[in-house]
Write an enzyme that holds these catalytic residues in place. Sequence first.
Site, mmCIF file in Angstrom:
data_model
loop_
_atom_site.group_PDB
_atom_site.id
_atom_site.type_symbol
_atom_site.label_atom_id
_atom_site.label_comp_id
_atom_site.label_asym_id
_atom_site.label_seq_id
_atom_site.Cartn_x
_atom_site.Cartn_y
_atom_site.Cartn_z
ATOM 1 N N GLU A 306 0.836 -1.211 0.000
ATOM 2 C CA GLU A 306 0.000 0.000 0.000
ATOM 3 C C GLU A 306 0.867 1.254 0.000
ATOM 4 O OE1 GLU A 306 -3.547 2.036 2.700
ATOM 5 O OE2 GLU A 306 -1.987 0.801 3.638
ATOM 6 N N LYS A 396 21.930 -12.593 -11.426
ATOM 7 C CA LYS A 396 22.025 -13.692 -10.449
ATOM 8 C C LYS A 396 21.374 -14.973 -10.962
ATOM 9 C CE LYS A 396 22.369 -10.594 -6.488
ATOM 10 N NZ LYS A 396 22.563 -9.388 -7.321
ATOM 11 N N GLY A 435 21.756 2.773 -6.280
ATOM 12 C CA GLY A 435 20.852 3.376 -5.318
ATOM 13 C C GLY A 435 19.544 2.662 -5.107
#
Length: 590
Positions: A306, A396, A435
Amino acid sequence: MIKATKTKRTIFFVFSDILIFLLSAYFAFLLRFSGDIPDIFISGMIKFVFIMLILELIFAYKSGLYKVPWRFFGLREARKMLINSALCALIFTGIFFIFYDFFEPFPRSVILIYALISLLLMGVFRISKRVLLDFRKPSTGEPCVIIGATNKTLQLLKGFASGYASYYPQYIVDPRKDSIGTTCGDFLVASMDELKKYPAEGITTAIISKKLSPRELDALHSELNEYGYKKIKLFSLLGDDVNIKDISIEDLLARKPKDLDSSVIKEFIGDKIVMITGAGGTIGSELSRLCLAFGAKQLVLVEHSEHNLYAINEALGANEKCKLALVDVTQLESLERVFNRYRPQIVLHAAAYKHVPLCEFNPKEAVRNNILGTKNVVDLAKKYAALRMVLISTDKAVRPTNIMGASKRVCELYALNSGDERTDVVAVRFGNVLGSSGSVIPKFKAQIAANEPLSVTHPDITRYFMLVSEACQLVLQAASIARGGELFVLDMGKPVKIADLAQKMLLLSGKEELGIEYVGLRPGEKLYEELLVDENDKQTKFESIFVTHSEAVDVGILGGQIKNLLDAKPEQIVEILKEIVPEFNHNNKG
């Protein structure tokens, strides 16, 4: 003191120009009639003023003259004014000859006289403050040297003179030989060799105004540190404002791909209904911004958090094109209601659990969210005939050593073998984005802020990095050339040693004394990530995007294996993943 804003500036210049146009018309008639305007010409003068006023204001607004601050008025703006005056004069001349009887009597020479006077008054008015600013040299503030003799530097000097930043420039240097010895503003441009001398004079602040590649910026930053500069800043223009900021690690690591093609992305996204899952995450948020910017007709934002859904909606300005779906992609019925309602043409699937340690400790949840979520999205994209479904994957997934990577490889296998004649299903694989939430850079920033040593798992660990904006543009660019079943790989450049990154961040923050603490590899973590599977990977027409081989599998068999995986106990998950992904070499020791 009244703070200048774009709106206030526009209002000020509009009213100033109205006064200038009125005076120009009056003086034009005075000059034409040697100071005594006959009454018979007053009616024509009023009609002339009214029409020219409207024309002048429209052309000035459309050409952007009201967006230009005092300090940035120059030859470009003067040229716009000249063109505007000429066009207004020509248009009025055309109107005059078409409606000749309406204006008679009217002295036609007034048109040229008016154009010259109004152009002169507008130019003098706008350049007046510019002249005052240029004569006003800053003599207070922090002494600094500016690197780069560019047009941006001239704007920077004007900003200093206007009091927009508290710096006092003492020298300007430039690496280009043809610039050395010339003047920039009132400064004689010196060579870069002079930089080493200035700290001895008490100048320890350098402002970089020249455009440099991340590699060049990194080298210059290291050089300036060696010379003794304590503050090293970057200058840029943000709209009307002078922006001087500290160099960030993102500035030094940015990849800056040369083959980003906005036109291709706009054609792919423009006027289409786009669904983005995981829309509130780092990748999903950026994809959402880009899709709006590239003209999506409607944006369906699917997110199970939410808070994240609220945040991305606010960040997009609560745009009416955005439709918010608070849905977990593992809940098939709820997700299908969204597909049925909006019928997306493009589906970008970015929802996933991505943190290696969390997936290791919660294998059942990782498999359910990543694999079942992807299967649901793929199946519904096909059922509702989406044109293209794009799976966001990860480096990965290449020869995985952890549950997260293995789960994403299963996602790739299912997605790439599920396309049909109506829906192209593709995957795009890339490394870390700078980031992103939970990644190493925000973690290091938090540790620096808390004055803690930086935690690095291993001295030799490396990772690939790319700016999120660049990675997401390349994702959309790759998707635009897809035909179905391809596994695209983004060229992430050279891997970065995390220890070097940590050291650089300490240097940028001026807290080298905090040091680095090696804490050991975490369960499932690799020393080196891989992107390209083998040497047979093919480059697309974009040099930053490759197509790599992906194994063909029977989707029916894979579907059964996925069911077994979802029904399995947590301790059984690794073995079942190994059956599906034979190259999965689980490293849960750390």
